[in-house]
Design a protein around this motif. Structure first.
Motif, PDB file in Angstrom:
ATOM      1  N   THR A 155     -15.972  -8.487  -8.482  1.00 10.01           N
ATOM      2  CA  THR A 155     -14.968  -9.015  -9.055  1.00 10.01           C
ATOM      3  C   THR A 155     -13.811  -9.413  -8.029  1.00 10.01           C
ATOM      4  N   ASP A 156     -12.977 -10.259  -8.049  1.00 11.87           N
ATOM      5  CA  ASP A 156     -11.855 -10.442  -7.467  1.00 11.87           C
ATOM      6  C   ASP A 156     -10.940  -9.140  -7.275  1.00 11.87           C
ATOM      7  N   GLN A 157     -10.784  -8.155  -8.246  1.00 12.87           N
ATOM      8  CA  GLN A 157     -10.391  -7.021  -8.162  1.00 12.87           C
ATOM      9  C   GLN A 157     -10.966  -6.120  -7.186  1.00 12.87           C
ATOM     10  N   GLN A 158     -12.022  -5.872  -7.296  1.00 12.52           N
ATOM     11  CA  GLN A 158     -13.003  -5.179  -6.388  1.00 12.52           C
ATOM     12  C   GLN A 158     -12.899  -5.562  -5.002  1.00 12.52           C
ATOM     13  N   ALA A 159     -13.000  -7.128  -4.737  1.00 13.69           N
ATOM     14  CA  ALA A 159     -12.780  -7.733  -3.419  1.00 13.69           C
ATOM     15  C   ALA A 159     -11.487  -7.338  -2.863  1.00 13.69           C
ATOM     16  N   ASP A 160     -10.218  -7.254  -3.516  1.00 14.68           N
ATOM     17  CA  ASP A 160      -9.234  -6.620  -3.255  1.00 14.68           C
ATOM     18  C   ASP A 160      -9.313  -5.363  -2.608  1.00 14.68           C
ATOM     19  N   GLY A 161     -10.024  -4.304  -3.287  1.00 17.29           N
ATOM     20  CA  GLY A 161     -10.247  -3.116  -3.063  1.00 17.29           C
ATOM     21  C   GLY A 161     -10.989  -3.019  -1.729  1.00 17.29           C
ATOM     22  N   TRP A 162     -12.038  -3.703  -1.557  1.00 17.32           N
ATOM     23  CA  TRP A 162     -12.806  -3.728  -0.309  1.00 17.32           C
ATOM     24  C   TRP A 162     -11.751  -4.393   0.767  1.00 17.32           C
ATOM     25  N   LEU A 163     -10.973  -5.205   0.528  1.00 17.49           N
ATOM     26  CA  LEU A 163     -10.161  -5.818   1.593  1.00 17.49           C
ATOM     27  C   LEU A 163      -8.999  -4.387   2.161  1.00 17.49           C
ATOM     28  N   THR A 164      -8.841  -3.967   1.125  1.00 20.39           N
ATOM     29  CA  THR A 164      -7.863  -2.583   1.437  1.00 20.39           C
ATOM     30  C   THR A 164      -8.771  -1.435   2.307  1.00 20.39           C
ATOM     31  N   ALA A 165      -9.833  -1.276   1.751  1.00 17.03           N
ATOM     32  CA  ALA A 165     -10.635  -0.020   2.376  1.00 17.03           C
ATOM     33  C   ALA A 165     -10.897  -0.747   3.809  1.00 17.03           C
ATOM     34  N   LEU A 166     -11.520  -1.946   4.086  1.00 19.99           N
ATOM     35  CA  LEU A 166     -11.921  -2.509   5.281  1.00 19.99           C
ATOM     36  C   LEU A 166     -10.869  -2.443   6.178  1.00 19.99           C
ATOM     37  N   ASN A 167      -9.672  -2.804   5.821  1.00 18.65           N
ATOM     38  CA  ASN A 167      -8.326  -2.654   6.391  1.00 18.65           C
ATOM     39  C   ASN A 167      -8.187  -1.264   7.248  1.00 18.65           C
ATOM     40  N   ASP A 168      -8.198  -0.305   5.864  1.00 13.64           N
ATOM     41  CA  ASP A 168      -7.921   1.297   6.527  1.00 13.64           C
ATOM     42  C   ASP A 168      -9.044   1.559   7.621  1.00 13.64           C
ATOM     43  N   VAL A 169     -10.175   1.278   7.590  1.00 16.00           N
ATOM     44  CA  VAL A 169     -11.255   1.497   8.455  1.00 16.00           C
ATOM     45  C   VAL A 169     -10.947   0.640   9.767  1.00 16.00           C
ATOM     46  N   ARG A 170     -10.505  -0.401   9.635  1.00 14.12           N
ATOM     47  CA  ARG A 170     -10.212  -1.122  10.952  1.00 14.12           C
ATOM     48  C   ARG A 170      -8.823  -0.351  11.589  1.00 14.12           C
ATOM     49  N   LEU A 171      -7.926  -0.214  10.715  1.00  7.76           N
ATOM     50  CA  LEU A 171      -6.768   0.759  11.455  1.00  7.76           C
ATOM     51  C   LEU A 171      -7.287   2.003  12.055  1.00  7.76           C
ATOM     52  N   ALA A 172      -8.067   2.644  11.336  1.00  5.60           N
ATOM     53  CA  ALA A 172      -8.444   4.046  11.917  1.00  5.60           C
ATOM     54  C   ALA A 172      -9.036   3.821  13.085  1.00  5.60           C
ATOM     55  N   LEU A 173     -10.240   3.067  13.068  1.00  2.00           N
ATOM     56  CA  LEU A 173     -11.280   2.698  14.248  1.00  2.00           C
ATOM     57  C   LEU A 173     -10.330   2.226  15.500  1.00  2.00           C
ATOM     58  N   GLY A 174      -9.474   1.131  15.217  1.00  2.00           N
ATOM     59  CA  GLY A 174      -8.589   0.617  16.157  1.00  2.00           C
ATOM     60  C   GLY A 174      -7.790   1.587  16.833  1.00  2.00           C
TER      61      GLY A 174
END
Length: 188
Positions: free
Chosen positions: A127-146
């Motif tokens: 859903t759009d709401q789940q996609a927003d959650g995915w974006l947040t989680a992917l951003n957190d992973v990218r911040l951590a990995l970066g």
């Protein structure tokens, strides 16, 4: 993964088993780091009675966690009355009040990604709401990995073969593409 697209009211993509393992593994690691930080929170009798959680008053020592959980208050450079001591007191109070909510929100979206990303690969429909959650989680992973890889604006797109970060940079770039593709699909 061919990228995200919109089908009816869902955002869809298909991940290979390897892609699913990468996403699930990295999101799971971030969630575990956040759970460890949550366990560092002081136990407060008043908080237990009222249900109001409090968190640590100091920033995490781990630089990856510190990047995921930055200070809530910073010194105002233009205010001569704002001293470092003021900032530390305000930052500690703000962190204690709000960090538990931030950790919980980040953990919740990580859990949602783990629930919606098939462990053996396959189709994903959000859903759009789940996609927003995915974006947040992917951003957190990218911040951590970066942060772990010390990636900044001067990091080249390709590292020398003898650089130990080379393979991980490829994962970071792929996650950036996945995130960008999901943003594009959300906007359609």
């Amino acid at each position: 993964m061919q990228g995200w697209s919109r089908e009816n009211e869902r955002l869809v993509a298909t991940v290979t088993p390897q892609e699913a393992a990468v996403i699930r593994g990295l999101v799971g690691q971030v969630r575990d780091m956040l759970a460890g930080r949550a366990h560092e929170a002081p136990r407060d009798e008043l908080a237990e009675l009222t249900g109001i959680r409090t968190g640590p008053t100091t920033a995490p020592d781990d630089r990856v966690l510190a990047r995921l959980l930055p200070d809530f208050y910073r010194l105002d450079q233009e205010d001569p009355g704002d001293t470092g001591e003021d900032r530390d007191d305000a930052a500690g109070a703000m962190r204690s009040l709000y960090e538990p909510e931030v950790v919980q929100a980040k953990s919740d979206v990580a859990t949602m990604v783990l629930e919606t990303c098939p462990s053996q690969g396959g189709g994903i429909a959000l859903t759009d709401q789940q996609a927003d959650g995915w974006l947040t989680a992917l951003n957190d992973v990218r911040l951590a990995l970066g942060t772990a890889l010390e990636i900044d604006e001067e990091t080249p797109d390709e590292l020398p073969e003898d650089d130990m970060r080379r393979e991980h940079l490829g994962v970071y770039q792929w996650l950036t593409w996945v995130q960008d593709s999901l943003v594009g699909a959300l906007l359609t």
